[in-house]
Write an enzyme that holds these catalytic residues in place. Structure first.
Site, PDB file in Angstrom:
ATOM      1  CE  LYS A 116      12.608   2.629   0.882  1.00 32.66           C
ATOM      2  NZ  LYS A 116      12.348   3.381  -0.328  1.00 32.66           N
ATOM      3  CD  GLU A 200      20.245   3.678   2.341  1.00 32.43           C
ATOM      4  OE1 GLU A 200      20.101   4.910   2.298  1.00 32.43           O
ATOM      5  OE2 GLU A 200      19.793   2.910   1.489  1.00 32.43           O
ATOM      6  CG  HIS A 235      12.886  12.247   3.720  1.00 37.81           C
ATOM      7  ND1 HIS A 235      14.209  12.592   3.573  1.00 37.81           N
ATOM      8  CD2 HIS A 235      12.695  12.046   5.038  1.00 37.81           C
ATOM      9  CE1 HIS A 235      14.779  12.583   4.762  1.00 37.81           C
ATOM     10  NE2 HIS A 235      13.887  12.278   5.663  1.00 37.81           N
ATOM     11  CD  GLU A 275      13.514   7.588  -6.244  1.00 35.67           C
ATOM     12  OE1 GLU A 275      12.529   8.259  -6.569  1.00 35.67           O
ATOM     13  OE2 GLU A 275      13.721   7.226  -5.056  1.00 35.67           O
ATOM     14  CD  GLU A 293      12.554   4.204  -3.660  1.00 37.75           C
ATOM     15  OE1 GLU A 293      11.955   3.206  -3.249  1.00 37.75           O
ATOM     16  OE2 GLU A 293      12.060   5.340  -3.631  1.00 37.75           O
ATOM     17  CG  ASN A 295      10.233   4.924  -7.336  1.00 38.80           C
ATOM     18  OD1 ASN A 295      10.112   4.206  -6.344  1.00 38.80           O
ATOM     19  ND2 ASN A 295      10.644   6.163  -7.251  1.00 38.80           N
ATOM     20  NE  ARG A 297       5.699   4.716  -8.313  1.00 39.06           N
ATOM     21  CZ  ARG A 297       6.208   5.918  -8.069  1.00 39.06           C
ATOM     22  NH1 ARG A 297       6.162   6.864  -8.991  1.00 39.06           N
ATOM     23  NH2 ARG A 297       6.781   6.200  -6.919  1.00 39.06           N
TER      24      ARG A 297
HETATM   25  P1  ADP Z   1       7.540   9.942  -6.910  1.00 43.83           P
HETATM   26  O1  ADP Z   1       8.965   9.589  -6.744  1.00 43.83           O
HETATM   27  O2  ADP Z   1       6.986   9.564  -8.244  1.00 43.83           O
HETATM   28  O3  ADP Z   1       7.253  11.322  -6.512  1.00 43.83           O
HETATM   29  P2  ADP Z   1       6.051   9.195  -4.532  1.00 43.83           P
HETATM   30  O4  ADP Z   1       6.646   8.220  -3.584  1.00 43.83           O
HETATM   31  O5  ADP Z   1       5.952  10.613  -4.119  1.00 43.83           O
HETATM   32  O6  ADP Z   1       6.831   8.975  -5.905  1.00 43.83           O
HETATM   33  O7  ADP Z   1       4.614   8.662  -4.919  1.00 43.83           O
HETATM   34  C1  ADP Z   1       4.026   8.935  -6.157  1.00 43.83           C
HETATM   35  C2  ADP Z   1       2.544   9.019  -5.997  1.00 43.83           C
HETATM   36  O8  ADP Z   1       2.086   7.804  -5.487  1.00 43.83           O
HETATM   37  C3  ADP Z   1       2.059  10.065  -5.035  1.00 43.83           C
HETATM   38  O9  ADP Z   1       1.904  11.324  -5.582  1.00 43.83           O
HETATM   39  C4  ADP Z   1       0.755   9.474  -4.607  1.00 43.83           C
HETATM   40  O10 ADP Z   1      -0.245   9.759  -5.541  1.00 43.83           O
HETATM   41  C5  ADP Z   1       1.035   8.022  -4.612  1.00 43.83           C
HETATM   42  N1  ADP Z   1       1.417   7.532  -3.297  1.00 43.83           N
HETATM   43  C6  ADP Z   1       2.654   7.208  -2.871  1.00 43.83           C
HETATM   44  N2  ADP Z   1       2.639   6.754  -1.618  1.00 43.83           N
HETATM   45  C7  ADP Z   1       1.359   6.791  -1.214  1.00 43.83           C
HETATM   46  C8  ADP Z   1       0.684   6.448  -0.008  1.00 43.83           C
HETATM   47  N3  ADP Z   1       1.325   5.988   1.049  1.00 43.83           N
HETATM   48  N4  ADP Z   1      -0.651   6.615   0.043  1.00 43.83           N
HETATM   49  C9  ADP Z   1      -1.318   7.079  -1.022  1.00 43.83           C
HETATM   50  N5  ADP Z   1      -0.734   7.427  -2.183  1.00 43.83           N
HETATM   51  C10 ADP Z   1       0.570   7.283  -2.289  1.00 43.83           C
HETATM   52  P1  ADP Z   2      11.036   6.606  -0.650  1.00 35.36           P
HETATM   53  O1  ADP Z   2      10.710   5.184  -0.961  1.00 35.36           O
HETATM   54  O2  ADP Z   2      10.242   7.117   0.491  1.00 35.36           O
HETATM   55  O3  ADP Z   2      11.018   7.470  -1.877  1.00 35.36           O
HETATM   56  P2  ADP Z   2      13.950   6.787  -0.739  1.00 35.36           P
HETATM   57  O4  ADP Z   2      14.843   5.698  -0.305  1.00 35.36           O
HETATM   58  O5  ADP Z   2      13.809   6.994  -2.206  1.00 35.36           O
HETATM   59  O6  ADP Z   2      12.533   6.564  -0.065  1.00 35.36           O
HETATM   60  O7  ADP Z   2      14.442   8.141  -0.057  1.00 35.36           O
HETATM   61  C1  ADP Z   2      13.661   9.315  -0.087  1.00 35.36           C
HETATM   62  C2  ADP Z   2      14.552  10.540   0.073  1.00 35.36           C
HETATM   63  O8  ADP Z   2      15.300  10.496   1.296  1.00 35.36           O
HETATM   64  C3  ADP Z   2      15.596  10.708  -0.995  1.00 35.36           C
HETATM   65  O9  ADP Z   2      15.082  11.354  -2.131  1.00 35.36           O
HETATM   66  C4  ADP Z   2      16.653  11.536  -0.274  1.00 35.36           C
HETATM   67  O10 ADP Z   2      16.301  12.908  -0.245  1.00 35.36           O
HETATM   68  C5  ADP Z   2      16.622  11.023   1.119  1.00 35.36           C
HETATM   69  N1  ADP Z   2      17.620   9.953   1.330  1.00 35.36           N
HETATM   70  C6  ADP Z   2      17.416   8.633   1.153  1.00 35.36           C
HETATM   71  N2  ADP Z   2      18.530   7.921   1.419  1.00 35.36           N
HETATM   72  C7  ADP Z   2      19.474   8.817   1.789  1.00 35.36           C
HETATM   73  C8  ADP Z   2      20.848   8.705   2.226  1.00 35.36           C
HETATM   74  N3  ADP Z   2      21.455   7.524   2.347  1.00 35.36           N
HETATM   75  N4  ADP Z   2      21.508   9.840   2.514  1.00 35.36           N
HETATM   76  C9  ADP Z   2      20.897  11.037   2.424  1.00 35.36           C
HETATM   77  N5  ADP Z   2      19.614  11.201   2.048  1.00 35.36           N
HETATM   78  C10 ADP Z   2      18.895  10.116   1.729  1.00 35.36           C
HETATM   79 MG    MG Z   3      12.214   7.341  -3.509  1.00 38.58          MG
END
Ligand code: ADP
Ligand code: ADP
Ligand code: MG
Length: 659
Positions: A116, A200, A235, A275, A293, A295, A297
């Site tokens: 990140k 952040e 989250h 995102e 961030e 993703n 995929r």
């Molecule tokens: P999205 O933004 O697509 O919802 P997630 O971060 O929730 O992304 O992850 C998408 C999918 O990836 C999850 O539903 C799960 O199947 C898999 N995944 C993500 N993180 C993990 C983890 N730490 N361990 C196992 N599976 C994971």
């Molecule tokens: P992950 O890799 O676990 O998906 P993200 O950076 O995408 O992590 O953050 C996951 C969630 O956390 C976001 O969807 C949002 O709801 C919250 N979040 C992340 N960054 C912030 C921020 N700077 N301020 C408020 N909420 C945040």
């Molecule tokens: Mg995210």
């Protein structure tokens, strides 16, 4: 186009990819662990290869084994799905070195977005707005605290390697910073092998809005509008929609352009999601969104964007990976209607969203086709009789609806969720139904704090009424045999006295008296009388004090489940011989509620504890669960060590017995 592809994944996403491959005339190879030998994705594929034991680290994460399976079966390309190896640049390189095609972005693009902090630095250079904060290399605690003070509270600490909501800590007051930093670093190290963090600004009233992008090998990059994923718990996304409520066209255009710039900056190809965190306090503004961030995929929630664009994203992925240019240009795209997706999970919303496992003794979805745009779509990787095991993500299905307006699509979502029946384990369906009915959500007032604010109401479990109890009792009777004497057996044996069915639900015990009269049953529950008529498919027409309605139920011989639309009530018929057996084990022991890893033991032998005090942390299925004391007392013995892998029901701690 490829002749044959291998899908390096399981569950609903493997099934989803197979559907499209089939439609395109592409043969499919599934892979499976020991736990998945009988799984739906294996049954759907043309061929299947066994890859190892249940643990993902010994099966779905073994890149070499997957590549070997592709070569052995003559597959030309590998689709990674999401999760597992989908964002692993080393795997992409290994696939390419083996002369195969990876259906996804180039390794370098994944690498650029993998951490990140580096991703934010890169995006800043590309002119994409990023969340204000510190994302440099210096990691000293003092230094980070000083940065946090400069940014101004509240701040969010994030593990730079984090994902799935892990390794994040919200800090509202400076004095809490040090402890939160330690927590985020520990989680980052434990889950991702990397303790480095970024700090952040925490955006107030945040909305999570993300942009779907697609790139091809010819330098074209387009965006396919936005998704709003603000309904989150811890989250993690719960309900997603497209487009985003109250999105002004100029903000959509600005966010879309920023996402395209982000993708172009890293030479992106294939499906990806950028995102953004958005300030939702005073309406959406072109200067009020920041990159969080990317993703790299296909995303879990991609179907809502498919619904509003009329495109099949897996088809686009396959065509782009095969070298074709994107078949659509930005100006060809139009937004059609509104779509929602709800993630149905095996979990207990009333107990802190504790993941659940078990066998799906009954599984029924609303009428809908497996893959059509519009109406209701169900993406699921399981069937009736399958198990939700502790090994993988406990998602059961995605319920997706599409309609001409937000109001209609949301109403359809509530209806489709009410028609989704799962028995045998606890699900979040009642919670999802309440969310779909939530007034603020219906009015488009979405922000990431909505679920936490209204958690009590959203997870409230109503007590079963007379109609639900009557249906539960009736469902335990054998179905009548048409016109035969056998069908009257119960009637003749029990005569006018009818029969009494006992039903237990947790501590509560209910008795229902049933009287037969031809095709109709009369049930007496406490002071209420209800009449029942059996319909097809395990449903009953019920008439009683609350009017007439139709309720469905499922009975597996031991447990009966009633689907009232608002709630899923599960009862067992108490076994009089077993009564009292569980008592000895009552408050004197702490057992694992599910299989998992003992992350921490928070007490030692001889410690005094009070009711509700955290005693141990168990990690299972992506989440940490805190086990607490059921009563005041003292620790008699600690029976497991930190780091131990334990089975469901394993004894972890004992308390000195009372008295
Ligand atoms: P999205 O933004 O697509 O919802 P997630 O971060 O929730 O992304 O992850 C998408 C999918 O990836 C999850 O539903 C799960 O199947 C898999 N995944 C993500 N993180 C993990 C983890 N730490 N361990 C196992 N599976 C994971
Ligand atoms: P992950 O890799 O676990 O998906 P993200 O950076 O995408 O992590 O953050 C996951 C969630 O956390 C976001 O969807 C949002 O709801 C919250 N979040 C992340 N960054 C912030 C921020 N700077 N301020 C408020 N909420 C945040
Ligand atoms: Mg995210």
């Amino acid at each position: 186009m490829f002749d044959k592809i291998l899908i390096a994944n399981r569950g609903e996403i493997a099934c989803r990819v197979i559907e499209t491959a089939r439609r395109l005339g592409v043969a499919t190879v599934a892979v499976y662990s020991d736990a998945d030998a009988g799984a739906k994705h294996v049954a759907l594929a043309d061929e299947a290869v066994h890859i190892g034991p249940p643990a993902a680290a010994e099966s779905y994460l073994l890149g070499d084994r997957l590549i070997e399976a592709a070569r052995a079966t003559g597959a030309q390309a590998i689709h990674p799905g999401y999760g597992f190896l989908s964002e692993n640049p080393g795997f992409v390189e290994a696939v390419e070195a083996a002369g195969l095609t990876f259906i996804g972005p180039p390794a370098d693009a994944i690498r650029a977005m993998g951490l990140k902090d580096a991703a934010k630095a890169l995006m800043e250079e590309a002119g994409v707005p990023v969340v204000p904060g510190y994302h440099g290399a210096e990691q000293g605690a003092e230094f980070l605290k000083q940065k946090a003070d400069e940014i101004g509270y509240p701040v969010l600490i994030k593990a730079r390697a984090g994902g799935g909501g892990k390794g994040m800590r919200l800090v509202e007051h400076p004095e809490d910073f040090a402890a939160a930093l330690e927590g985020a670093q520990r989680e980052g190290q434990a889950s991702f092998g990397d303790p480095a963090v970024l700090v952040e600004k925490y955006i107030q009233q945040p909305r999570h809005i993300e942009i779907q992008v697609f790139g091809d090998a010819h330098g074209n990059v387009i965006h396919l509008f936005e998704r709003d994923c603000s309904l989150q718990r811890r989250h993690q996304k719960v309900i997603e929609e497209a487009p985003a409520p109250d999105m002004p066209p100029e903000v959509r255009a600005a966010m879309g352009q920023a996402a395209v710039n982000a993708a172009k900056a890293i030479g992106y190809q294939g499906a990806g999601t950028v995102e953004f965190i958005v300030d939702g306090a005073n309406g959406l503004r072109a200067d009020g969104f920041w990159f969080m961030e990317m993703n790299t995929r296909l995303q879990v929630e991609h179907p809502v964007s498919e619904a509003i664009t009329g495109l099949d994203f897996v088809e686009l992925q396959l065509r782009v990976a095969a070298g074709e240019p994107l078949p659509v240009a930005q100006e060809d795209l139009t937004l059609g209607g509104w779509a929602f997706e709800a993630r149905v999970y095996a979990e207990d919303a009333t107990r802190g969203f504790l993941p659940a496992t078990g066998t799906l003794t009954h599984l029924a979805f609303p009428e809908g086709t497996e893959f059509t745009l519009g109406g209701v779509r169900i993406d699921s990787g399981v069937r009736s009789g399958d198990a939700v095991s502790p090994w993988y993500d406990p998602m059961i299905a995605k319920v997706i609806t599409h309609g001409p307006t937000r109001e209609i699509a949301l109403r359809k979502l509530g209806r489709a969720l009410r028609q989704t029946q799962v028995a045998g384990l606890t699900t979040n369906i009642p919670f999802l139904i309440r969310l779909a009915d939530h007034e603020g959500f219906a009015a488009g007032q979405v922000d990431t704090g909505l679920i936490a604010r209204d958690q009590a109401a959203l997870t409230h479990v109503p007590v079963p009424d007379a109609a639900a109890l009557a249906v539960a009792a009736a469902a335990t009777l054998p179905p009548p045999v048409a016109d035969g004497w056998e069908g009257l057996a119960g009637f003749r044996c029990w005569g006018q006295g009818g029969q009494v069915v006992s039903l237990a639900q947790g501590e509560a015990l209910h008795e229902v008296r049933l009287l037969h009269a031809g095709a109709t049953l009369t049930a007496t529950v406490e002071a209420a009388t209800v009449t029942l008529r059996r319909l097809d498919g395990g449903a009953f027409a019920v008439a009683g004090p609350g009017g007439s309605r139709r309720l469905a139920a499922s009975f597996d011989g031991a447990e009966v489940t009633v689907f009232t639309g608002e709630a899923t009530h599960r009862f067992i018929r108490p076994d009089p011989l077993a009564a009292g057996a569980g008592e000895a084990a009552g408050g004197d022991t702490v057992t694992a509620p599910m299989p998992g890893l003992v992350k921490a033991i928070l007490v030692a032998q001889g410690d005094g504890v009070s009711k509700g005090q955290p005693l141990a942390i168990l990690e299972a299925m992506k989440m940490e669960h805190t086990l607490t004391a059921a009563r005041d007392g003292a620790i008699e013995e600690v029976l497991v060590a930190e780091g131990a892998q334990v089975q469901d029901g394993a004894l972890l701690l004992s308390l000195v017995p009372e008295g």
